[in-house]
Write a protein that holds these residues in place. Structure first.
Motif, PDB file in Angstrom:
ATOM      1  N   VAL A  18       0.864  -1.117  -0.370  1.00  0.00           N
ATOM      2  CA  VAL A  18      -0.017   0.010  -0.215  1.00  0.00           C
ATOM      3  C   VAL A  18       0.846   1.372   0.295  1.00  0.00           C
ATOM      4  O   VAL A  18       0.378   2.181  -0.860  1.00  0.00           O
ATOM      5  N   LEU A  19       1.898   1.503   0.734  1.00  0.00           N
ATOM      6  CA  LEU A  19       3.429   1.838   1.282  1.00  0.00           C
ATOM      7  C   LEU A  19       3.495   2.640  -0.784  1.00  0.00           C
ATOM      8  O   LEU A  19       3.474   3.840  -0.793  1.00  0.00           O
ATOM      9  N   VAL A  20       3.854   1.447  -1.422  1.00  0.00           N
ATOM     10  CA  VAL A  20       4.413   1.769  -2.287  1.00  0.00           C
ATOM     11  C   VAL A  20       4.174   2.255  -3.535  1.00  0.00           C
ATOM     12  O   VAL A  20       4.249   3.349  -3.799  1.00  0.00           O
ATOM     13  N   PHE A  21       3.115   1.465  -3.864  1.00  0.00           N
ATOM     14  CA  PHE A  21       1.853   1.015  -4.646  1.00  0.00           C
ATOM     15  C   PHE A  21       0.855   2.111  -4.797  1.00  0.00           C
ATOM     16  O   PHE A  21       0.173   3.320  -5.952  1.00  0.00           O
ATOM     17  N   GLY A  22       0.104   2.624  -3.568  1.00  0.00           N
ATOM     18  CA  GLY A  22      -0.364   3.380  -3.660  1.00  0.00           C
ATOM     19  C   GLY A  22      -1.862   2.785  -3.249  1.00  0.00           C
ATOM     20  O   GLY A  22      -2.167   1.994  -4.373  1.00  0.00           O
ATOM     21  N   PRO A  23      -3.085   3.285  -2.732  1.00  0.00           N
ATOM     22  CA  PRO A  23      -4.045   3.167  -2.973  1.00  0.00           C
ATOM     23  C   PRO A  23      -4.703   2.868  -3.494  1.00  0.00           C
ATOM     24  O   PRO A  23      -5.636   1.746  -4.200  1.00  0.00           O
ATOM     25  N   ASP A  24      -4.341   3.668  -4.553  1.00  0.00           N
ATOM     26  CA  ASP A  24      -5.560   3.300  -5.405  1.00  0.00           C
ATOM     27  C   ASP A  24      -5.368   2.524  -7.168  1.00  0.00           C
ATOM     28  O   ASP A  24      -5.773   2.035  -8.174  1.00  0.00           O
ATOM     29  N   LYS A  25      -3.782   2.606  -6.852  1.00  0.00           N
ATOM     30  CA  LYS A  25      -2.760   1.880  -8.090  1.00  0.00           C
ATOM     31  C   LYS A  25      -3.190  -0.062  -7.439  1.00  0.00           C
ATOM     32  O   LYS A  25      -2.223  -0.668  -8.107  1.00  0.00           O
ATOM     33  N   LEU A  26      -3.073   0.253  -5.981  1.00  0.00           N
ATOM     34  CA  LEU A  26      -2.738  -1.780  -5.945  1.00  0.00           C
ATOM     35  C   LEU A  26      -4.216  -2.613  -6.299  1.00  0.00           C
ATOM     36  O   LEU A  26      -3.407  -3.412  -6.730  1.00  0.00           O
ATOM     37  N   PRO A  27      -4.878  -2.125  -6.267  1.00  0.00           N
ATOM     38  CA  PRO A  27      -5.829  -3.634  -7.268  1.00  0.00           C
ATOM     39  C   PRO A  27      -5.314  -3.551  -9.101  1.00  0.00           C
ATOM     40  O   PRO A  27      -5.227  -5.250  -9.374  1.00  0.00           O
ATOM     41  N   LYS A  28      -4.773  -2.869  -9.444  1.00  0.00           N
ATOM     42  CA  LYS A  28      -4.478  -2.896 -10.686  1.00  0.00           C
ATOM     43  C   LYS A  28      -3.321  -3.255 -11.057  1.00  0.00           C
ATOM     44  O   LYS A  28      -2.493  -4.447 -11.112  1.00  0.00           O
ATOM     45  N   VAL A  33       0.250  -8.707 -12.019  1.00  0.00           N
ATOM     46  CA  VAL A  33       0.729 -10.121 -10.831  1.00  0.00           C
ATOM     47  C   VAL A  33       0.160 -11.074 -11.381  1.00  0.00           C
ATOM     48  O   VAL A  33       1.208 -11.893 -11.808  1.00  0.00           O
ATOM     49  N   THR A  34      -0.838 -11.660 -10.766  1.00  0.00           N
ATOM     50  CA  THR A  34      -1.452 -12.584 -10.959  1.00  0.00           C
ATOM     51  C   THR A  34      -2.146 -12.754 -12.468  1.00  0.00           C
ATOM     52  O   THR A  34      -2.065 -13.914 -13.002  1.00  0.00           O
ATOM     53  N   ARG A  35      -1.745 -12.096 -13.442  1.00  0.00           N
ATOM     54  CA  ARG A  35      -2.038 -12.700 -14.818  1.00  0.00           C
ATOM     55  C   ARG A  35      -0.712 -12.667 -15.403  1.00  0.00           C
ATOM     56  O   ARG A  35      -0.302 -14.181 -16.093  1.00  0.00           O
ATOM     57  N   THR A  36       0.930 -12.123 -14.901  1.00  0.00           N
ATOM     58  CA  THR A  36       1.875 -12.765 -14.931  1.00  0.00           C
ATOM     59  C   THR A  36       2.000 -13.924 -14.873  1.00  0.00           C
ATOM     60  O   THR A  36       2.877 -15.202 -15.126  1.00  0.00           O
ATOM     61  N   ILE A  37       1.714 -14.148 -13.665  1.00  0.00           N
ATOM     62  CA  ILE A  37       1.559 -15.607 -13.306  1.00  0.00           C
ATOM     63  C   ILE A  37       0.947 -16.782 -13.662  1.00  0.00           C
ATOM     64  O   ILE A  37       1.606 -17.327 -13.834  1.00  0.00           O
ATOM     65  N   ARG A  38      -0.490 -16.685 -14.294  1.00  0.00           N
ATOM     66  CA  ARG A  38      -1.275 -17.612 -15.056  1.00  0.00           C
ATOM     67  C   ARG A  38      -1.135 -17.576 -16.242  1.00  0.00           C
ATOM     68  O   ARG A  38      -0.035 -18.871 -16.921  1.00  0.00           O
ATOM     69  N   LYS A  39       0.042 -16.645 -16.750  1.00  0.00           N
ATOM     70  CA  LYS A  39       1.156 -16.863 -17.964  1.00  0.00           C
ATOM     71  C   LYS A  39       2.105 -17.524 -18.026  1.00  0.00           C
ATOM     72  O   LYS A  39       2.312 -18.189 -18.492  1.00  0.00           O
ATOM     73  N   ILE A  40       3.002 -17.208 -17.026  1.00  0.00           N
ATOM     74  CA  ILE A  40       3.938 -18.049 -16.495  1.00  0.00           C
ATOM     75  C   ILE A  40       3.557 -19.603 -16.346  1.00  0.00           C
ATOM     76  O   ILE A  40       4.192 -21.325 -17.087  1.00  0.00           O
TER      77      ILE A  40
END
Length: 157
Positions: A18-28, A33-40
């Motif tokens: 939350v501190l690094v990405f902020g609460p508004d960018k965190l869901p994206k 990340v989940t999309r990348t893991i799924r592709k891998i």
């Protein structure tokens, strides 16, 4: 994958995200990340399937986990064709080490003397726990003088 992460570590990671990405960018970021893991994972499964297809029908039982040396050795040791289970069950390392320790320290326990007596009667091993009785062999009873050294053999050492 994350079996050793406790609650405190998980809370710390969430707060840090939350501190690094902020609460508004965190869901994206989480979606990316989940999309990348799924592709891998899909790429990995596709590569495994391609390798299995290329190996042919002779290797239909091939598992990639068998390439791990621990898994391979465990699988080979559990194989009954070699008869290793009989060897492993017939050999008690703790008992053997206890017998050797008792023999080295000169202890004469009932268990070690009984097991060594059965082993020596079967022609298996030399009983090291018994002391040599020099009175039965008078020619060997005399100790050599301090000046007399046995011949030194370089190849024997």
């Amino acid at each position: 994958m994350f079996n050793d992460i406790g609650a405190l570590e998980l809370v710390t990671l969430v707060v840090l995200a939350v501190l690094v990405f902020g609460p508004d960018k965190l869901p994206k970021v989480i979606q990316d990340v989940t999309r990348t893991i799924r592709k891998i994972r899909e790429f990995s499964d596709s590569a495994k399937q391609d390798i299995r297809d290329e190996l042919g029908p002779e290797f239909k039982d091939f598992e990639f986990e068998d390439l791990n040396p621990k898994t391979f050795i465990r699988k080979q040791l559990d194989n009954d064709e070699l008869g290793l289970k009989e060897l492993r069950s017939g050999f008690d390392l703790k008992k053997e080490m206890a017998e050797v320790t008792d023999a080295v320290h000169g202890r004469d326990t009932e268990a070690s003397s009984a097991s060594s007596a059965t082993a020596s009667s079967s022609g298996g091993r030399i009983d090291m726990s018994k002391k040599a009785d020099l009175s039965k062999r008078p020619e060997k009873a005399e100790k050599p003088a301090a000046d007399d050294r046995p011949p030194f053999d370089v190849d024997a050492t």
